[in-house]
Design a protein around this motif. Structure first.
Motif, PDB file in Angstrom:
ATOM      1  N   GLY A 144       0.633  -1.195   0.066  1.00 41.73           N
ATOM      2  CA  GLY A 144      -0.221   0.125   0.128  1.00 41.73           C
ATOM      3  C   GLY A 144       0.811   1.184  -0.208  1.00 41.73           C
ATOM      4  O   GLY A 144       0.289   2.356  -0.166  1.00 41.73           O
ATOM      5  N   ASP A 145       2.176   1.108   0.107  1.00 42.44           N
ATOM      6  CA  ASP A 145       3.045   2.516   0.296  1.00 42.44           C
ATOM      7  C   ASP A 145       3.764   2.754  -0.981  1.00 42.44           C
ATOM      8  O   ASP A 145       4.474   3.725  -1.075  1.00 42.44           O
ATOM      9  CB  ASP A 145       3.918   2.145   1.402  1.00 42.44           C
ATOM     10  CG  ASP A 145       3.573   2.080   2.633  1.00 42.44           C
ATOM     11  OD1 ASP A 145       2.412   2.873   3.070  1.00 42.44           O
ATOM     12  OD2 ASP A 145       4.156   1.391   3.601  1.00 42.44           O
ATOM     13  N   ALA A 146       3.564   2.265  -2.056  1.00 41.34           N
ATOM     14  CA  ALA A 146       4.379   2.360  -3.277  1.00 41.34           C
ATOM     15  C   ALA A 146       3.968   3.934  -4.043  1.00 41.34           C
ATOM     16  O   ALA A 146       4.926   4.244  -4.498  1.00 41.34           O
ATOM     17  CB  ALA A 146       3.980   1.259  -4.394  1.00 41.34           C
ATOM     18  N   LEU A 147       2.955   4.458  -3.623  1.00 40.06           N
ATOM     19  CA  LEU A 147       2.614   5.674  -4.400  1.00 40.06           C
ATOM     20  C   LEU A 147       2.763   6.702  -3.414  1.00 40.06           C
ATOM     21  O   LEU A 147       2.151   7.920  -3.668  1.00 40.06           O
ATOM     22  CB  LEU A 147       1.192   5.789  -5.006  1.00 40.06           C
ATOM     23  CG  LEU A 147       0.905   4.487  -5.962  1.00 40.06           C
ATOM     24  CD1 LEU A 147      -0.662   4.580  -6.658  1.00 40.06           C
ATOM     25  CD2 LEU A 147       1.775   4.271  -7.023  1.00 40.06           C
ATOM     26  N   THR A 148       3.245   6.454  -2.213  1.00 33.89           N
ATOM     27  CA  THR A 148       3.129   7.535  -1.274  1.00 33.89           C
ATOM     28  C   THR A 148       3.950   8.742  -1.450  1.00 33.89           C
ATOM     29  O   THR A 148       3.772   9.824  -1.252  1.00 33.89           O
ATOM     30  CB  THR A 148       3.785   6.943   0.023  1.00 33.89           C
ATOM     31  OG1 THR A 148       3.031   5.985   0.447  1.00 33.89           O
ATOM     32  CG2 THR A 148       3.718   8.020   1.137  1.00 33.89           C
ATOM     33  N   ASP A 149       5.421   8.650  -1.937  1.00 31.86           N
ATOM     34  CA  ASP A 149       6.350   9.505  -2.363  1.00 31.86           C
ATOM     35  C   ASP A 149       5.951  10.380  -3.257  1.00 31.86           C
ATOM     36  O   ASP A 149       5.949  11.659  -3.422  1.00 31.86           O
ATOM     37  CB  ASP A 149       7.741   9.026  -2.332  1.00 31.86           C
ATOM     38  CG  ASP A 149       8.121   8.393  -1.087  1.00 31.86           C
ATOM     39  OD1 ASP A 149       7.656   8.751  -0.182  1.00 31.86           O
ATOM     40  OD2 ASP A 149       9.170   7.534  -1.247  1.00 31.86           O
ATOM     41  N   GLU A 150       5.441   9.680  -4.516  1.00 35.38           N
ATOM     42  CA  GLU A 150       5.237  10.308  -6.033  1.00 35.38           C
ATOM     43  C   GLU A 150       3.963  10.869  -5.878  1.00 35.38           C
ATOM     44  O   GLU A 150       3.622  12.016  -6.575  1.00 35.38           O
ATOM     45  CB  GLU A 150       5.499   9.404  -7.018  1.00 35.38           C
ATOM     46  CG  GLU A 150       5.261  10.264  -8.340  1.00 35.38           C
ATOM     47  CD  GLU A 150       5.498   9.284  -9.597  1.00 35.38           C
ATOM     48  OE1 GLU A 150       5.344   9.492 -10.667  1.00 35.38           O
ATOM     49  OE2 GLU A 150       5.607   7.799  -9.347  1.00 35.38           O
ATOM     50  N   PHE A 151       2.773  10.312  -5.307  1.00 37.66           N
ATOM     51  CA  PHE A 151       1.354  10.959  -5.414  1.00 37.66           C
ATOM     52  C   PHE A 151       0.815  11.130  -4.301  1.00 37.66           C
ATOM     53  O   PHE A 151      -0.377  11.402  -4.062  1.00 37.66           O
ATOM     54  CB  PHE A 151       0.603  10.018  -6.058  1.00 37.66           C
ATOM     55  CG  PHE A 151       0.973   9.709  -7.687  1.00 37.66           C
ATOM     56  CD1 PHE A 151       0.773  10.102  -8.667  1.00 37.66           C
ATOM     57  CD2 PHE A 151       1.725   8.019  -7.752  1.00 37.66           C
ATOM     58  CE1 PHE A 151       1.336   9.880  -9.793  1.00 37.66           C
ATOM     59  CE2 PHE A 151       2.348   7.892  -9.131  1.00 37.66           C
ATOM     60  CZ  PHE A 151       2.014   8.943 -10.067  1.00 37.66           C
ATOM     61  N   GLN A 152       1.491  10.911  -2.934  1.00 39.24           N
ATOM     62  CA  GLN A 152       0.967  11.292  -1.819  1.00 39.24           C
ATOM     63  C   GLN A 152      -0.625  10.453  -1.489  1.00 39.24           C
ATOM     64  O   GLN A 152      -1.417  10.774  -1.203  1.00 39.24           O
ATOM     65  CB  GLN A 152       0.897  12.665  -1.312  1.00 39.24           C
ATOM     66  CG  GLN A 152       1.931  13.545  -1.219  1.00 39.24           C
ATOM     67  CD  GLN A 152       2.673  13.927  -2.684  1.00 39.24           C
ATOM     68  OE1 GLN A 152       2.020  14.467  -3.414  1.00 39.24           O
ATOM     69  NE2 GLN A 152       3.949  13.648  -2.868  1.00 39.24           N
ATOM     70  N   VAL A 155      -2.784   2.942  -0.819  1.00 36.15           N
ATOM     71  CA  VAL A 155      -3.422   2.029  -1.619  1.00 36.15           C
ATOM     72  C   VAL A 155      -3.976   0.671  -0.800  1.00 36.15           C
ATOM     73  O   VAL A 155      -3.236   0.450   0.036  1.00 36.15           O
ATOM     74  CB  VAL A 155      -2.720   1.291  -2.814  1.00 36.15           C
ATOM     75  CG1 VAL A 155      -3.833   0.243  -3.735  1.00 36.15           C
ATOM     76  CG2 VAL A 155      -2.075   2.435  -3.545  1.00 36.15           C
ATOM     77  N   VAL A 156      -5.394   0.779  -0.545  1.00 30.48           N
ATOM     78  CA  VAL A 156      -5.864  -0.383   0.192  1.00 30.48           C
ATOM     79  C   VAL A 156      -6.540  -1.352  -0.829  1.00 30.48           C
ATOM     80  O   VAL A 156      -7.044  -0.849  -1.569  1.00 30.48           O
ATOM     81  CB  VAL A 156      -6.812   0.220   1.336  1.00 30.48           C
ATOM     82  CG1 VAL A 156      -7.612  -0.903   1.966  1.00 30.48           C
ATOM     83  CG2 VAL A 156      -6.415   1.054   2.197  1.00 30.48           C
ATOM     84  N   CYS A 157      -6.350  -2.621  -0.556  1.00 30.97           N
ATOM     85  CA  CYS A 157      -6.606  -3.631  -1.868  1.00 30.97           C
ATOM     86  C   CYS A 157      -7.839  -4.488  -0.992  1.00 30.97           C
ATOM     87  O   CYS A 157      -7.703  -4.894   0.087  1.00 30.97           O
ATOM     88  CB  CYS A 157      -5.383  -4.566  -2.030  1.00 30.97           C
ATOM     89  SG  CYS A 157      -3.806  -3.654  -2.500  1.00 30.97           S
ATOM     90  N   PHE A 158      -8.755  -4.765  -1.932  1.00 30.32           N
ATOM     91  CA  PHE A 158      -9.702  -5.626  -1.574  1.00 30.32           C
ATOM     92  C   PHE A 158      -9.940  -6.808  -2.756  1.00 30.32           C
ATOM     93  O   PHE A 158      -9.457  -6.465  -3.777  1.00 30.32           O
ATOM     94  CB  PHE A 158     -11.116  -5.173  -1.484  1.00 30.32           C
ATOM     95  CG  PHE A 158     -11.206  -3.887  -0.583  1.00 30.32           C
ATOM     96  CD1 PHE A 158     -11.661  -4.167   1.006  1.00 30.32           C
ATOM     97  CD2 PHE A 158     -10.577  -2.645  -0.762  1.00 30.32           C
ATOM     98  CE1 PHE A 158     -11.847  -3.230   1.490  1.00 30.32           C
ATOM     99  CE2 PHE A 158     -10.881  -1.508   0.098  1.00 30.32           C
ATOM    100  CZ  PHE A 158     -11.501  -1.827   1.355  1.00 30.32           C
ATOM    101  N   HIS A 159     -10.262  -7.795  -2.203  1.00 34.45           N
ATOM    102  CA  HIS A 159     -10.444  -9.123  -3.213  1.00 34.45           C
ATOM    103  C   HIS A 159     -11.477 -10.181  -2.543  1.00 34.45           C
ATOM    104  O   HIS A 159     -11.746 -10.115  -1.519  1.00 34.45           O
ATOM    105  CB  HIS A 159      -8.991  -9.868  -3.155  1.00 34.45           C
ATOM    106  CG  HIS A 159      -8.928 -11.031  -4.349  1.00 34.45           C
ATOM    107  ND1 HIS A 159      -9.547 -12.168  -4.228  1.00 34.45           N
ATOM    108  CD2 HIS A 159      -8.068 -10.986  -5.396  1.00 34.45           C
ATOM    109  CE1 HIS A 159      -9.137 -13.034  -5.146  1.00 34.45           C
ATOM    110  NE2 HIS A 159      -8.302 -12.021  -6.138  1.00 34.45           N
ATOM    111  N   LEU A 264      -8.629  -1.676  -5.966  1.00 46.99           N
ATOM    112  CA  LEU A 264      -7.395  -0.784  -5.546  1.00 46.99           C
ATOM    113  C   LEU A 264      -8.143   0.382  -5.056  1.00 46.99           C
ATOM    114  O   LEU A 264      -8.362   1.420  -6.079  1.00 46.99           O
ATOM    115  CB  LEU A 264      -6.515  -0.815  -6.496  1.00 46.99           C
ATOM    116  CG  LEU A 264      -5.947  -2.144  -7.256  1.00 46.99           C
ATOM    117  CD1 LEU A 264      -5.005  -1.859  -8.154  1.00 46.99           C
ATOM    118  CD2 LEU A 264      -5.373  -2.991  -6.328  1.00 46.99           C
ATOM    119  N   HIS A 265      -8.089   0.650  -3.772  1.00 47.62           N
ATOM    120  CA  HIS A 265      -8.629   1.942  -3.097  1.00 47.62           C
ATOM    121  C   HIS A 265      -7.471   2.861  -2.900  1.00 47.62           C
ATOM    122  O   HIS A 265      -6.709   2.888  -2.035  1.00 47.62           O
ATOM    123  CB  HIS A 265      -9.300   1.741  -1.907  1.00 47.62           C
ATOM    124  CG  HIS A 265     -10.156   2.723  -1.164  1.00 47.62           C
ATOM    125  ND1 HIS A 265     -10.694   2.396  -0.147  1.00 47.62           N
ATOM    126  CD2 HIS A 265     -10.615   3.770  -1.611  1.00 47.62           C
ATOM    127  CE1 HIS A 265     -11.189   3.729   0.369  1.00 47.62           C
ATOM    128  NE2 HIS A 265     -10.844   4.733  -0.766  1.00 47.62           N
TER     129      HIS A 265
END
Length: 307
Positions: A144-152, A155-159, A264-265
């Motif tokens: 969930g942390d992959a977009l923190t630096d670039e996009f602030q 991501v929370v995932c559901f399945h 992908l939330h």
């Protein structure tokens, strides 16, 4: 007037050019024009987005699993779209494109502007297996942390077939045992931030001492009125309490992580930071009670009704 000699020369030149062009066309037949066809990245209001909308309204909001969802929905702040991607790579591109839109709206927004996005991903074939989706979540999304630096954005995932697993590592809501100043404490994970090594925001419950047997732990709760909320490095986490229980498919995390489609939330970091820690903890406790009452079969039945 044009000089007759120049005119004749021009006519001969034109005739030569025509012959050359005719010869070229005979030996180099015209190829069909190649146009770059761009696929639409996402669509709205299709059957998949509508199923997730139904899940949002009848489960998340109506049951009250997320107390902030109703306010955001009434303000028009929730965007639900379906990714047409058929591969994890393309789905990640769509996710980043949606995150870029949210990044551009970090300031206060007028009513009706989305502040959070649910990207539905029903067409990635390999994600039908939860295990393969779980690998993507860990390795590509960095839990969930992959977009923190670039996009602030987080991501929370559901399945649809979410299951609790050892491979998940720590998650908000986990009960853990931590070491501090030579002592051990029981705590609840409130928030996880940063990259490796990560910072863990916890609420400490009390000191832990050894019971009568080696496998027994006795928790001595704090008797004061303080919150005992601290941020600790991940290396101070000794173990996840109830690890075996979390592997049970009927565990609350398994149920709360289920949706009628892969979702992908995207959540803006600034919105997460504004959440009151006490209210967040109370919500986690209440949700555990709700899903225990519903049970796995009851929750899955609600999901099926969403479409």
């Amino acid at each position: 007037p044009i000089c007759p000699l120049l005119g004749m020369a021009a006519m001969e030149l034109c005739s030569s050019l025509k012959s050359a062009l005719l010869s070229y066309s005979l030996w180099h037949p015209k190829r069909p024009s190649q146009r770059l066809v761009c696929r639409p990245a996402v669509v709205e209001d299709d059957e998949h987005a509508m199923a997730v909308q139904a899940w949002l309204q009848t489960i998340i909001i109506k049951i009250g699993l997320c107390p902030w969802a109703k306010t955001a929905d009434e303000a028009g702040g929730i965007r639900v779209v379906t990714s047409l991607a058929s591969s994890p790579e393309d789905a990640l591109l769509d996710l980043k494109a949606e995150a870029a839109k949210l990044k551009g709206s970090l300031a206060a927004l007028p009513q009706g502007c989305p502040t959070t996005t649910l990207l539905v991903c029903p067409m990635v074939g390999e994600w039908e297996e939860f295990a393969r989706f779980s690998v993507f979540r860990e390795e590509e999304l960095l839990n969930g942390d992959a977009l923190t630096d670039e996009f602030q954005c987080k991501v929370v995932c559901f399945h649809p077939h979410q299951q609790a697993s050892n491979s998940y590592g720590l998650n908000p809501g986990d009960e853990i045992l931590v070491a501090q100043n030579g002592e051990q404490f029981s705590a609840n994970v409130l928030e996880i931030s940063g990259s490796t090594p990560r910072d863990i925001k916890v609420q400490l419950f009390g000191r832990v001492r050894q019971g009568e047997t080696d496998a027994e732990m006795v928790i001595e709760p704090f008797l004061d009125s303080e919150d005992h909320i601290e941020t600790i490095p991940e290396v101070d986490v000794l173990q996840l309490i109830g690890r075996d229980a979390l592997q049970d498919e009927e565990g609350s995390r398994s149920i709360l992580g289920r949706a009628p489609r892969v979702v992908l939330h995207l959540l803006r970091c600034k919105d997460l930071e504004a959440i009151d820690d006490k209210k967040a903890f109370e919500t986690l406790e209440r949700n555990e009670e709700v899903v225990e009452e519903l049970g796995l079969e009851g929750f899955d039945e609600l999901l099926e009704r969403c479409g």
